[in-house]
Design a protein around this motif. Structure first.
Motif, PDB file in Angstrom:
ATOM      1  N   LEU A   1      -2.922  -2.268   0.152  1.00 51.53           N
ATOM      2  CA  LEU A   1      -2.967  -0.798   0.341  1.00 51.53           C
ATOM      3  C   LEU A   1      -1.514  -0.048   0.408  1.00 51.53           C
ATOM      4  N   ALA A   2      -0.934  -0.657   1.143  1.00 49.05           N
ATOM      5  CA  ALA A   2       0.562  -0.531   1.497  1.00 49.05           C
ATOM      6  C   ALA A   2       1.239  -0.275   0.172  1.00 49.05           C
ATOM      7  N   LEU A   3       1.417  -1.436  -0.616  1.00 48.50           N
ATOM      8  CA  LEU A   3       2.041  -1.634  -1.788  1.00 48.50           C
ATOM      9  C   LEU A   3       1.561  -0.348  -2.621  1.00 48.50           C
ATOM     10  N   ALA A   4       0.264  -0.263  -2.989  1.00 46.41           N
ATOM     11  CA  ALA A   4      -0.213   0.751  -3.864  1.00 46.41           C
ATOM     12  C   ALA A   4       0.301   2.110  -3.425  1.00 46.41           C
TER      13      ALA A   4
ATOM     14  N   LEU B   1      17.504  19.187   0.054  1.00 47.61           N
ATOM     15  CA  LEU B   1      16.835  18.472  -0.793  1.00 47.61           C
ATOM     16  C   LEU B   1      17.457  16.996  -0.672  1.00 47.61           C
ATOM     17  N   SER B   2      18.770  16.920  -0.950  1.00 44.78           N
ATOM     18  CA  SER B   2      19.354  15.338  -0.946  1.00 44.78           C
ATOM     19  C   SER B   2      19.138  14.857   0.300  1.00 44.78           C
ATOM     20  N   PHE B   3      19.128  15.384   1.380  1.00 43.50           N
ATOM     21  CA  PHE B   3      18.799  14.667   2.692  1.00 43.50           C
ATOM     22  C   PHE B   3      17.480  14.255   2.804  1.00 43.50           C
ATOM     23  N   HIS B   4      16.254  15.226   1.840  1.00 45.15           N
ATOM     24  CA  HIS B   4      15.160  14.503   1.969  1.00 45.15           C
ATOM     25  C   HIS B   4      14.996  13.363   1.175  1.00 45.15           C
ATOM     26  N   ILE B   5      15.549  13.197   0.105  1.00 41.01           N
ATOM     27  CA  ILE B   5      15.528  12.175  -0.935  1.00 41.01           C
ATOM     28  C   ILE B   5      15.399  10.806   0.135  1.00 41.01           C
ATOM     29  N   ILE B   6      16.509  10.956   1.112  1.00 40.76           N
ATOM     30  CA  ILE B   6      16.679   9.936   1.897  1.00 40.76           C
ATOM     31  C   ILE B   6      15.537   9.357   2.486  1.00 40.76           C
ATOM     32  N   SER B   7      14.981  10.593   3.437  1.00 40.68           N
ATOM     33  CA  SER B   7      13.903  10.253   4.130  1.00 40.68           C
ATOM     34  C   SER B   7      12.609   9.695   3.289  1.00 40.68           C
ATOM     35  N   GLN B   8      12.551  10.407   2.322  1.00 42.23           N
ATOM     36  CA  GLN B   8      11.243   9.831   1.264  1.00 42.23           C
ATOM     37  C   GLN B   8      11.437   8.270   1.148  1.00 42.23           C
ATOM     38  N   ILE B   9      12.886   7.895   0.647  1.00 42.20           N
ATOM     39  CA  ILE B   9      13.020   6.422   0.448  1.00 42.20           C
ATOM     40  C   ILE B   9      12.445   5.582   1.452  1.00 42.20           C
ATOM     41  N   GLY B  10      12.698   6.123   2.747  1.00 38.90           N
ATOM     42  CA  GLY B  10      11.849   5.433   4.062  1.00 38.90           C
ATOM     43  C   GLY B  10      10.635   4.904   3.583  1.00 38.90           C
ATOM     44  N   TYR B  11       9.681   6.239   3.293  1.00 40.07           N
ATOM     45  CA  TYR B  11       8.382   5.980   3.123  1.00 40.07           C
ATOM     46  C   TYR B  11       8.060   4.870   1.883  1.00 40.07           C
ATOM     47  N   MET B  12       8.794   5.111   1.027  1.00 39.60           N
ATOM     48  CA  MET B  12       8.558   4.010  -0.190  1.00 39.60           C
ATOM     49  C   MET B  12       8.932   2.721   0.222  1.00 39.60           C
ATOM     50  N   ILE B  13       9.817   2.425   0.976  1.00 37.07           N
ATOM     51  CA  ILE B  13       9.991   0.936   1.351  1.00 37.07           C
ATOM     52  C   ILE B  13       9.211   0.634   2.466  1.00 37.07           C
ATOM     53  N   LEU B  14       8.618   1.714   3.412  1.00 36.92           N
ATOM     54  CA  LEU B  14       7.681   1.194   4.405  1.00 36.92           C
ATOM     55  C   LEU B  14       6.269   0.204   3.880  1.00 36.92           C
ATOM     56  N   GLY B  15       5.893   0.886   2.593  1.00 39.48           N
ATOM     57  CA  GLY B  15       5.044   0.100   1.966  1.00 39.48           C
ATOM     58  C   GLY B  15       5.302  -1.528   1.660  1.00 39.48           C
ATOM     59  N   LEU B  16       6.637  -1.479   1.237  1.00 39.10           N
ATOM     60  CA  LEU B  16       7.013  -2.926   1.156  1.00 39.10           C
ATOM     61  C   LEU B  16       7.272  -3.775   2.318  1.00 39.10           C
ATOM     62  N   GLY B  17       7.487  -3.131   3.481  1.00 39.46           N
ATOM     63  CA  GLY B  17       7.693  -3.771   4.648  1.00 39.46           C
ATOM     64  C   GLY B  17       6.194  -4.115   5.110  1.00 39.46           C
ATOM     65  N   LEU B  18       5.029  -3.261   4.995  1.00 39.71           N
ATOM     66  CA  LEU B  18       3.619  -3.540   5.553  1.00 39.71           C
ATOM     67  C   LEU B  18       3.132  -4.716   4.836  1.00 39.71           C
ATOM     68  N   TYR B  19       3.460  -4.707   3.353  1.00 41.38           N
ATOM     69  CA  TYR B  19       3.022  -5.859   2.400  1.00 41.38           C
ATOM     70  C   TYR B  19       1.502  -5.989   2.642  1.00 41.38           C
TER      71      TYR B  19
END
Lengths: 138, 496
Positions: free
Chosen positions: B318-321, B297-315
């Motif tokens: 819809l991405a930020l929402a 589960l700990s490693f999955h936190i990291i992988s999920q952080i990627g999705y969260m900042i993906l929205g920030l990168g797309l900007y």
């Protein structure tokens, strides 16, 4: 450590240092000083006492156990903030009470002093906890 | 309701709990009541923001930009609300899961001090004040992590403390440079002045300092290694609240800084996109290699952080929402999975997958409780994870980032694989190693532990089924993030 000179000195220095710490606390609003530095000096006084005698003796002269001091300090600081809230002002907005000393000297009491007194208590509590824990380690 | 209330409630709870030192029943009661109070204030705050727009409060009556401003927009309010949800679930769960010695050494006051730091970080509108709340949160989390002084705990805590101190140091350096260059720490004021600065090199350096500092706290690739080293060592309640909230405060700070304060910077957003991809992939690959419940589960936190900042990168809106929705979804689901990991350990006495097995026959309700958040984490409809991933994937396709969309989808499949691995090993197969006797849990204890888990599972189902209304709030948050002028105007008015 058992030294007659240190023990005698510590007993007489303790009230002076605590008095000085309260002086710094009170003058802190307009001059150098304040709750943090006052609290440190009071804690240093208690630390000196613990060195001269022992930790158990130093615990005995504290008015309350250190975690109660921390709790009381936190609540005092929070209370000084809530004062503003209760009068519909922002959190921590200060309130002042104009009174007089008996001799007619003006005295201003305000919530910043309450906040600083809270800081004073928290600093004593935390510093003394650290000192006692380290002293009791060995 | 004044904006300070969500910070004040856990603060006062902690102080009053200290007064009840060594009286565990009182502290337990206070811990649960305080957390319920925090949740209530979170609900009121969100309603307030939805009906009246961005809320501000000048602490001590000192006007912005001179004093410290507290600000609640949709993003902040949502985060405070979900903090309340997690706080309450974990406080109730802790009643059973945290042992007597830990409780008598101040577990509940520490938990509430940490919640104070978290809500403070979400609500403050001042850079230096954000630093202070980070420290409040981190110092209490250091103690929570090490409380109990078991050997693996101390080893994990050491890595956690070291890396986070480095991050705090960088953060403080960045705050110092910011103040030196623009002469203000108020985020809204700094945002105005940075846009008028006309020194792109300096802004880039400043942005990178903030990015690295928050990146460490958010466990972004390649700065994540402290997380899997420490999150599986403390009791499940502690690792659940850490897993849910702490890294997400880092993500929150990243999103806040790189929308409001710096706006869209070409350099940062390109970097965020690249790192988002790497974070997703390394996290999920790391998880595959693990064979312990909470380590996976700990490693999955990291992988999920990627999705969260993906929205920030797309900007895009819809991405930020999607990012905002993803954060809320992730906090609920990940905390839930850690809580279930704790129940499994309580029942079976181990977290190693090879020692577990056959729980489906004995505890079918637990299997169901695990299946809901696990499938939600992997992004299966109709659960909340599906909505979150769908939004991000659609946003990625709109912008034409096909490679990243591919990565995101692939990582989803691997997440599903990982969850299936836990499912097989813990619930389905017969245990391969039955040498160890299980300590077991009483019926009452099981009910108290399962209650919060069931509540969180219900929440992820609701967020999936009622995705429309839930996503509206995320869209409102994204609209505010993409138009910093609204935030700035709410704080400063017309003054410059």
């Amino acid at each position: 450590m058992s030294s007659l000179i240190l023990r005698t000195a510590a007993r007489h220095l303790l009230p002076l240092l605590v008095l000085y710490s309260v002086f710094l606390l009170v003058q802190g609003h307009n001059h150098p000083g304040g709750g943090f530095i006052g609290g440190l000096i009071a804690a240093a006084a208690i630390g000196l006492y613990a060195l001269a005698y022992d930790v158990a003796e130093a615990r005995r002269i504290l008015p309350a156990a250190p975690h109660y001091l921390i709790a009381a300090g936190l609540l005092a600081a929070a209370g000084s903030g809530v004062w503003g809230l209760m009068r519909g002002k922002p959190f921590l907005e200060s309130g002042w009470l104009q009174t007089q000393w008996p001799a007619g000297v003006p005295l201003e009491l305000g919530t910043p002093l309450l906040f600083d007194a809270g800081v004073y208590l928290v600093v004593i509590g935390v510093a003394v906890t650290i000192l006692f824990t380290l002293a009791e380690e060995d | 309701m004044p904006l300070i209330v969500p910070v004040l409630v856990p603060f006062v709870t902690a102080a009053v709990s200290l007064l009840a030192w060594r009286r565990a029943p009182v502290q337990r009661l206070l811990g649960a009541i305080g957390a319920a109070g925090l949740l209530t204030s979170g609900i009121v705050l969100l309603v307030q923001v939805r009906t009246q727009g961005i809320q501000t409060s000048q602490i001590g009556g000192w006007p912005a930009p001179y004093g410290i401003t507290f600000v609640a927009d949709h993003f902040s309010a949502l985060m405070v609300l979900v903090t309340g949800v997690i706080g309450l679930s974990v406080a109730v769960y802790s009643l059973v899961e945290i042992d007597g010695p830990r409780q008598s050494f101040g577990y509940f006051p520490l938990l509430h001090i940490m919640l104070t730091g978290v809500t403070g970080a979400f609500l403050t509108g001042d850079m230096f004040n954000l630093y202070v709340w980070f420290e409040v949160m981190l110092i209490s989390s250091f103690v929570l992590l090490a409380l109990g002084s078991e050997r693996p705990q101390l080893e994990g805590a050491l890595k956690y403390v070291t890396l986070n101190l480095v991050s705090s140091f960088l953060f403080l350096t960045a705050v110092g440079i910011l103040y030196g260059e623009v002469g203000t720490l108020n985020m809204a004021h700094a945002a105005r002045r940075i846009r008028a600065l006309g020194n792109p090199d300096l802004v880039a350096i400043l942005a990178m300092l903030f990015f690295i500092s928050f990146g460490i706290k958010a466990a972004v690739f390649p700065l994540f290694f402290w997380l899997p080293a420490s999150y599986h060592t403390p009791p499940a309640a502690v690792s659940a609240v850490f897993a849910g909230l702490l890294t997400k405060v880092g993500v929150y700070a990243l999103i806040r800084t790189f929308t409001l304060v710096f706006g869209q910077l070409e350099l940062v957003h390109t970097l965020v996109l690249i790192l988002a991809g790497f974070t997703m992939v390394t996290g999920v690959l790391g998880a595959i290699a693990q064979d312990e419940f909470r380590r996976i589960l700990s490693f999955h936190i990291i992988s999920q952080i990627g999705y969260m900042i993906l929205g920030l990168g797309l900007y895009t809106p819809l991405a930020l929402a999607g990012s905002v929705f993803y954060i809320v979804h992730h906090i609920v689901v990940k905390t839930n999975l850690f809580l279930i990991g704790g129940i499994v350990r309580g029942l079976e006495g181990s977290e190693r997958l090879e020692r577990l097995g056959g729980l489906y026959n004995r505890k079918p309700w637990l299997a169901l409780l695990f299946a809901i958040p696990a499938l939600s984490l992997a992004g299966l409809p109709p659960l909340s994870g599906f909505v979150a991933k769908l939004a991000l994937v659609r946003a990625g396709l709109e912008v034409g980032e096909y490679a990243l969309v591919g990565v995101a989808l692939g990582v989803s499949l691997l997440t599903l694989y990982s969850m299936a691995k836990i499912w097989n090993a813990v619930f389905w197969e017969a245990p391969s190693d039955t040498s160890k006797a299980a300590p077991g849990l009483g019926g009452g204890a099981q009910a108290v532990l399962a209650g919060p888990a069931a509540m969180l599972a219900l929440l992820t189902v609701c967020m999936g089924l009622l995705a429309g209304p839930a996503f509206l709030a995320a869209e409102a948050a994204a609209a505010e993030l993409l138009d910093p002028e609204r935030y700035i105007y709410a704080v400063l008015g017309d003054a410059s």
